[in-house]
Design an enzyme around this catalytic site. Structure first.
Site: not given
Length: 271
Positions: A53, A64, A178
């Site tokens: 990724e 993040d 995911y």
């Protein structure tokens, strides 16, 4: 039946045949530089990584944690732009066919142009895209958000997702699902989250697409335990932290390879 043409699909088909789990590695494109990113991806491939990724540097990576936020900041300050990231991928494709996924946010895609983003990414050699802040309901209702068929749109499922939403996402999943194993932002954790096996089983009731689990995995023991409950494991922040600490080292790519190799080995040892 003909073999899948998309690298992600083809690789998971091979893993399924061999009975192995996938190891997915995340790094930020352009950290510390785009040239070194090529070297790092090749090092990850040597270490046995199945899919990489590539974070597209963005000024507001809200999903993040601080480690990956700082990586994006370093990449932007080093001059990384989306056109330059595409150029880097084209360079990488002269040396490797490892499956690549763009890990990005909607704003950079919108700024570049939805159709242009997909066409140019696919042409450069990208296999999938994960847009973190694009709700699946919007993606399904707006055809312009997926203008081409070449790229697999990877979907996220969270621990808090209700059953109806899991069904919606899973039934429309491409490439792999995911599963975000914990609440919050990205970042290495001391312990893995609970309930992974149950959530993965629930997702698999609605799809045949592989399920990979990430968020918090940082060592071989964690990687093996998580992978034993899913089709694969995703490791990101632990690798990005190593890059942060050793970004100026001449042997950075070798250090990344040495760090990742035992994590991959732990996952591949699973029967």
């Amino acid at each position: 039946m003909s073999a899948p043409t998309n690298r992600i699909d083809r690789h998971f088909a091979e893993l399924r045949t061999s009975g192995k789990r996938a190891f997915v590695a995340y790094i930020c494109a352009g950290d510390p530089t785009l040239d070194i990113t090529v070297d790092i991806v090749l090092a990850l491939e040597r270490a046995g990584v199945d899919i990489v990724e590539l974070g597209v540097p963005f000024s507001d990576p809200l999903a993040d944690g601080v480690v990956n936020q700082m990586a994006a900041d370093r990449a932007l300050k080093a001059g990384a732009t989306f056109p330059k990231v595409l150029e880097m991928v084209r360079k990488l494709r002269t040396q490797s066919q490892i499956p690549l996924v763009f890990f990005t946010y909607l704003n950079p895609v919108y700024t570049y142009g939805y159709e242009r983003f997909h066409i140019d990414a696919a042409a450069a050699g990208v296999d999938g895209v994960l847009v973190l802040d694009l709700p699946p309901e919007e993606a399904l209702q707006n055809a312009e958000l997926k203008p081409t068929a070449e790229l697999r749109h990877i979907q996220l499922i969270a621990p808090t997702s209700p059953r109806e939403r899991i069904d919606l996402i899973a039934k429309n999943a491409e490439g792999f699902v995911y599963y975000v194993s914990r609440l919050g932002v990205t970042g290495a954790q001391v312990e893995i989250a609970s309930g992974i096996a149950e959530q993965v089983a629930l997702i698999k009731e609605s799809t045949d697409v592989p399920v990979c689990v990430g968020f918090g995995v940082s060592n071989p023991e964690q990687a093996a335990k998580v992978a034993s409950m899913a089709d694969g494991v995703v490791v990101g922040s632990a690798i990005v932290k190593l890059i942060e600490k050793n970004g100026a080292a001449a042997d950075l790519a070798d250090q990344v390879e040495a760090f990742v190799k035992p994590l991959v080995a732990a996952v591949k040892a699973l029967a």
